[in-house]
Scaffold this motif. Structure first.
Motif, short mmCIF file in Angstrom:
data_model
loop_
_atom_site.label_atom_id
_atom_site.label_comp_id
_atom_site.label_asym_id
_atom_site.label_seq_id
_atom_site.Cartn_x
_atom_site.Cartn_y
_atom_site.Cartn_z
N VAL A 179 40.92 33.51 43.38
CA VAL A 179 40.42 32.54 44.35
C VAL A 179 39.38 31.64 43.69
CG1 VAL A 179 40.82 33.97 46.40
CG2 VAL A 179 38.65 34.15 45.17
N MET A 180 39.06 30.54 44.36
CA MET A 180 37.99 29.63 43.95
C MET A 180 37.18 29.28 45.19
SD MET A 180 37.92 25.90 42.02
CE MET A 180 39.48 25.47 42.65
N VAL A 181 35.86 29.30 45.06
CA VAL A 181 34.98 28.94 46.17
C VAL A 181 35.10 27.44 46.41
CG1 VAL A 181 32.59 28.86 47.01
CG2 VAL A 181 33.37 30.81 45.62
N LYS A 182 35.45 27.06 47.62
CA LYS A 182 35.56 25.64 47.99
C LYS A 182 34.38 25.17 48.82
CE LYS A 182 38.77 23.41 47.20
NZ LYS A 182 39.03 22.53 46.07
N ASN A 183 33.77 26.07 49.60
CA ASN A 183 32.69 25.67 50.49
C ASN A 183 31.83 26.88 50.81
OD1 ASN A 183 31.24 23.97 52.26
ND2 ASN A 183 32.46 24.65 53.99
N THR A 184 30.53 26.65 50.96
CA THR A 184 29.62 27.70 51.42
C THR A 184 28.78 27.14 52.55
OG1 THR A 184 27.88 27.10 49.86
CG2 THR A 184 29.45 28.77 49.14
N GLN A 185 28.44 28.01 53.49
CA GLN A 185 27.56 27.60 54.58
C GLN A 185 26.84 28.84 55.11
OE1 GLN A 185 30.26 25.68 57.22
NE2 GLN A 185 30.80 27.54 58.29
N PRO A 186 25.67 28.65 55.67
CA PRO A 186 24.96 29.79 56.25
C PRO A 186 25.79 30.42 57.36
CG PRO A 186 23.51 27.88 56.09
CD PRO A 186 24.90 27.40 55.78
N GLY A 187 25.79 31.74 57.40
CA GLY A 187 26.51 32.47 58.44
C GLY A 187 25.67 32.58 59.70
N ASP A 188 26.30 32.97 60.78
CA ASP A 188 25.62 33.11 62.06
C ASP A 188 24.59 34.23 62.05
OD1 ASP A 188 27.18 31.05 63.07
OD2 ASP A 188 28.70 32.43 63.86
N ASP A 189 24.81 35.25 61.22
CA ASP A 189 23.92 36.42 61.21
C ASP A 189 22.93 36.41 60.05
OD1 ASP A 189 25.66 36.79 59.15
OD2 ASP A 189 26.37 38.75 59.80
N GLY A 190 22.70 35.27 59.44
CA GLY A 190 21.75 35.17 58.35
C GLY A 190 22.37 35.33 56.98
N GLY A 191 23.64 35.69 56.89
CA GLY A 191 24.33 35.81 55.62
C GLY A 191 24.91 34.47 55.20
N VAL A 192 26.02 34.51 54.54
CA VAL A 192 26.70 33.29 54.11
C VAL A 192 28.19 33.43 54.35
CG1 VAL A 192 26.97 34.05 51.70
CG2 VAL A 192 26.88 31.62 52.21
N GLU A 193 28.83 32.31 54.67
CA GLU A 193 30.28 32.27 54.85
C GLU A 193 30.85 31.39 53.75
OE1 GLU A 193 33.15 30.12 57.95
OE2 GLU A 193 32.02 31.79 58.82
N LEU A 194 31.82 31.92 53.01
CA LEU A 194 32.46 31.19 51.93
C LEU A 194 33.90 30.89 52.32
CD1 LEU A 194 30.47 33.48 50.59
CD2 LEU A 194 31.35 32.50 48.51
N THR A 195 34.34 29.68 52.04
CA THR A 195 35.74 29.33 52.17
C THR A 195 36.32 29.39 50.77
OG1 THR A 195 35.30 27.86 54.04
CG2 THR A 195 37.41 27.58 52.89
#
Length: 79
Positions: A54-70
């Motif tokens: 895989v390759m990371v395309k996008n990152t954003q803060p998660g709802d619970d304080g973590g991070v969500e990666l696409t």
């Protein structure tokens, strides 16, 4: 969401949950901050005993304080 392990090049493995669909995987973790991924990274994700590139395309803060990666899947998926 399914438990998954994401291993990005040059980084320790990250534990989290993943949801796969089509060419992309949504991975959520609290093991890293969004600012730690300041550039695109390649790596591998293991979901349900299957590993794919895989390759990371996008990152954003998660709802619970973590991070969500696409993550974008490489085709064909063979590791």
């Amino acid at each position: 969401m399914t438990k998954a392990t994401l291993t990005l090049d040059g980084m320790a493995p990250l534990e989290g949950t993943a949801e796969a669909g089509g060419d992309y995987i949504r991975f959520q973790t609290d093991g890293i901050g969004a600012d730690a991924l300041d550039r695109l990274h390649k790596g591998r994700i293991e979901i349900d005993g299957k590993t794919e590139k895989v390759m990371v395309k996008n990152t954003q803060p998660g709802d619970d304080g973590g991070v969500e990666l696409t993550l974008q899947r490489f085709q064909p998926s063979s590791v």
